[in-house]
Scaffold this motif. Structure first.
Motif, PDB file in Angstrom:
ATOM      1  N   ALA A  10      -5.965 -14.883   2.173  1.00  0.00           N
ATOM      2  CA  ALA A  10      -4.942 -13.878   1.894  1.00  0.00           C
ATOM      3  C   ALA A  10      -5.016 -12.688   2.850  1.00  0.00           C
ATOM      4  CB  ALA A  10      -5.072 -13.381   0.455  1.00  0.00           C
ATOM      5  N   GLY A  11      -6.203 -12.408   3.406  1.00  0.00           N
ATOM      6  CA  GLY A  11      -6.353 -11.278   4.308  1.00  0.00           C
ATOM      7  C   GLY A  11      -6.710  -9.983   3.603  1.00  0.00           C
ATOM      8  N   THR A  12      -6.952 -10.045   2.310  1.00  0.00           N
ATOM      9  CA  THR A  12      -7.360  -8.873   1.541  1.00  0.00           C
ATOM     10  C   THR A  12      -8.169  -9.317   0.337  1.00  0.00           C
ATOM     11  OG1 THR A  12      -6.592  -6.885   0.384  1.00  0.00           O
ATOM     12  CG2 THR A  12      -5.217  -8.840   0.183  1.00  0.00           C
ATOM     13  N   LEU A  13      -9.035  -8.449  -0.118  1.00  0.00           N
ATOM     14  CA  LEU A  13      -9.854  -8.766  -1.287  1.00  0.00           C
ATOM     15  C   LEU A  13      -9.096  -8.488  -2.584  1.00  0.00           C
ATOM     16  CD1 LEU A  13     -12.588  -9.621  -2.458  1.00  0.00           C
ATOM     17  CD2 LEU A  13     -13.324  -7.254  -2.224  1.00  0.00           C
ATOM     18  N   ASN A  49       0.814  -1.217   0.000  1.00  0.00           N
ATOM     19  CA  ASN A  49       0.000   0.000   0.000  1.00  0.00           C
ATOM     20  C   ASN A  49       0.852   1.273   0.000  1.00  0.00           C
ATOM     21  OD1 ASN A  49       0.821  -0.514   2.602  1.00  0.00           O
ATOM     22  ND2 ASN A  49      -0.978   0.416   3.525  1.00  0.00           N
ATOM     23  N   LEU A  50       2.158   1.167   0.235  1.00  0.00           N
ATOM     24  CA  LEU A  50       3.027   2.340   0.144  1.00  0.00           C
ATOM     25  C   LEU A  50       3.181   2.824  -1.289  1.00  0.00           C
ATOM     26  CD1 LEU A  50       5.972   1.430   2.530  1.00  0.00           C
ATOM     27  CD2 LEU A  50       4.154   3.056   2.933  1.00  0.00           C
ATOM     28  N   TYR A  51       2.967   1.942  -2.245  1.00  0.00           N
ATOM     29  CA  TYR A  51       3.224   2.254  -3.640  1.00  0.00           C
ATOM     30  C   TYR A  51       1.960   2.568  -4.423  1.00  0.00           C
ATOM     31  CZ  TYR A  51       7.537   0.130  -2.129  1.00  0.00           C
ATOM     32  OH  TYR A  51       8.673  -0.162  -1.436  1.00  0.00           O
ATOM     33  N   ILE A  52       0.806   2.553  -3.785  1.00  0.00           N
ATOM     34  CA  ILE A  52      -0.456   2.875  -4.454  1.00  0.00           C
ATOM     35  C   ILE A  52      -1.060   4.079  -3.743  1.00  0.00           C
ATOM     36  CG2 ILE A  52      -2.770   2.047  -5.010  1.00  0.00           C
ATOM     37  CD1 ILE A  52      -1.672  -0.791  -5.030  1.00  0.00           C
ATOM     38  N   GLY A  53      -1.122   5.215  -4.435  1.00  0.00           N
ATOM     39  CA  GLY A  53      -1.649   6.435  -3.809  1.00  0.00           C
ATOM     40  C   GLY A  53      -3.125   6.295  -3.488  1.00  0.00           C
ATOM     41  N   LEU A  58      -9.756  -2.929  -9.688  1.00  0.00           N
ATOM     42  CA  LEU A  58      -8.582  -3.741  -9.340  1.00  0.00           C
ATOM     43  C   LEU A  58      -8.967  -5.215  -9.369  1.00  0.00           C
ATOM     44  CD1 LEU A  58      -6.902  -1.963  -6.293  1.00  0.00           C
ATOM     45  CD2 LEU A  58      -5.954  -2.317  -8.551  1.00  0.00           C
ATOM     46  N   PRO A  59      -8.060  -6.096  -9.801  1.00  0.00           N
ATOM     47  CA  PRO A  59      -8.367  -7.530  -9.764  1.00  0.00           C
ATOM     48  C   PRO A  59      -8.618  -7.990  -8.326  1.00  0.00           C
ATOM     49  CG  PRO A  59      -6.316  -7.112 -10.953  1.00  0.00           C
ATOM     50  CD  PRO A  59      -6.759  -5.818 -10.373  1.00  0.00           C
ATOM     51  N   GLN A  60      -9.578  -8.896  -8.156  1.00  0.00           N
ATOM     52  CA  GLN A  60      -9.958  -9.354  -6.821  1.00  0.00           C
ATOM     53  C   GLN A  60      -9.762 -10.861  -6.696  1.00  0.00           C
ATOM     54  OE1 GLN A  60     -14.000  -8.197  -6.142  1.00  0.00           O
ATOM     55  NE2 GLN A  60     -13.508  -6.034  -6.000  1.00  0.00           N
ATOM     56  N   PHE A  61      -9.531 -11.285  -5.447  1.00  0.00           N
ATOM     57  CA  PHE A  61      -9.521 -12.704  -5.119  1.00  0.00           C
ATOM     58  C   PHE A  61     -10.964 -13.192  -5.033  1.00  0.00           C
ATOM     59  CE2 PHE A  61      -5.409 -11.682  -2.896  1.00  0.00           C
ATOM     60  CZ  PHE A  61      -4.603 -12.509  -3.656  1.00  0.00           C
ATOM     61  N   SER A  62     -11.149 -14.491  -5.141  1.00  0.00           N
ATOM     62  CA  SER A  62     -12.460 -15.062  -4.843  1.00  0.00           C
ATOM     63  C   SER A  62     -12.682 -14.920  -3.335  1.00  0.00           C
ATOM     64  CB  SER A  62     -12.507 -16.527  -5.260  1.00  0.00           C
ATOM     65  OG  SER A  62     -11.678 -17.297  -4.414  1.00  0.00           O
ATOM     66  N   ALA A  83      -3.624  -6.600  -5.525  1.00  0.00           N
ATOM     67  CA  ALA A  83      -2.545  -5.613  -5.458  1.00  0.00           C
ATOM     68  C   ALA A  83      -2.091  -5.359  -4.023  1.00  0.00           C
ATOM     69  CB  ALA A  83      -2.992  -4.303  -6.093  1.00  0.00           C
ATOM     70  N   PHE A  84      -2.968  -5.602  -3.037  1.00  0.00           N
ATOM     71  CA  PHE A  84      -2.624  -5.359  -1.637  1.00  0.00           C
ATOM     72  C   PHE A  84      -2.160  -6.606  -0.902  1.00  0.00           C
ATOM     73  CE2 PHE A  84      -5.710  -1.878  -2.447  1.00  0.00           C
ATOM     74  CZ  PHE A  84      -4.811  -0.836  -2.300  1.00  0.00           C
ATOM     75  N   TYR A  85      -2.066  -7.726  -1.597  1.00  0.00           N
ATOM     76  CA  TYR A  85      -1.629  -8.973  -0.960  1.00  0.00           C
ATOM     77  C   TYR A  85      -0.129  -8.921  -0.718  1.00  0.00           C
ATOM     78  CZ  TYR A  85      -0.583 -13.901  -0.274  1.00  0.00           C
ATOM     79  OH  TYR A  85      -0.129 -15.081   0.228  1.00  0.00           O
TER      80      TYR A  85
END
Length: 76
Positions: A52-55, A31-35, A41-45, A58-60
């Protein structure tokens, strides 16, 4: 391009009683690299997101033991 792991070289004193670690590594979260969060954004199922702890993919940020080789993929 960015990397999630950075390295630095501390100063090694000749008077240090322990063997010096010449290169140290630390992790930076994605998340430091995404303003702002971009749309579509692509999502997990849902099941993968719980593991993974995130939907959003990009934030995984998987945790890898620095003393083991990185295995990649989702945690099981």
């Amino acid at each position: 391009m960015f990397t999630l792991y950075k390295t630095w070289h501390p100063i090694a004193s000749p008077f240090d009683p322990c063997k010096p670690i010449l290169e140290k590594t630390f992790s930076t979260p994605p998340n430091l690299y995404i303003g702002f969060q971009p749309p579509n954004l692509p999502q997990f199922s849902p099941q993968e997101a719980l593991r993974a702890g995130t939907l959003w993919k990009a934030f995984y940020d998987p945790y890898f033991n620095p003393f083991e080789k990185a295995k990649g993929g989702l945690p099981r």
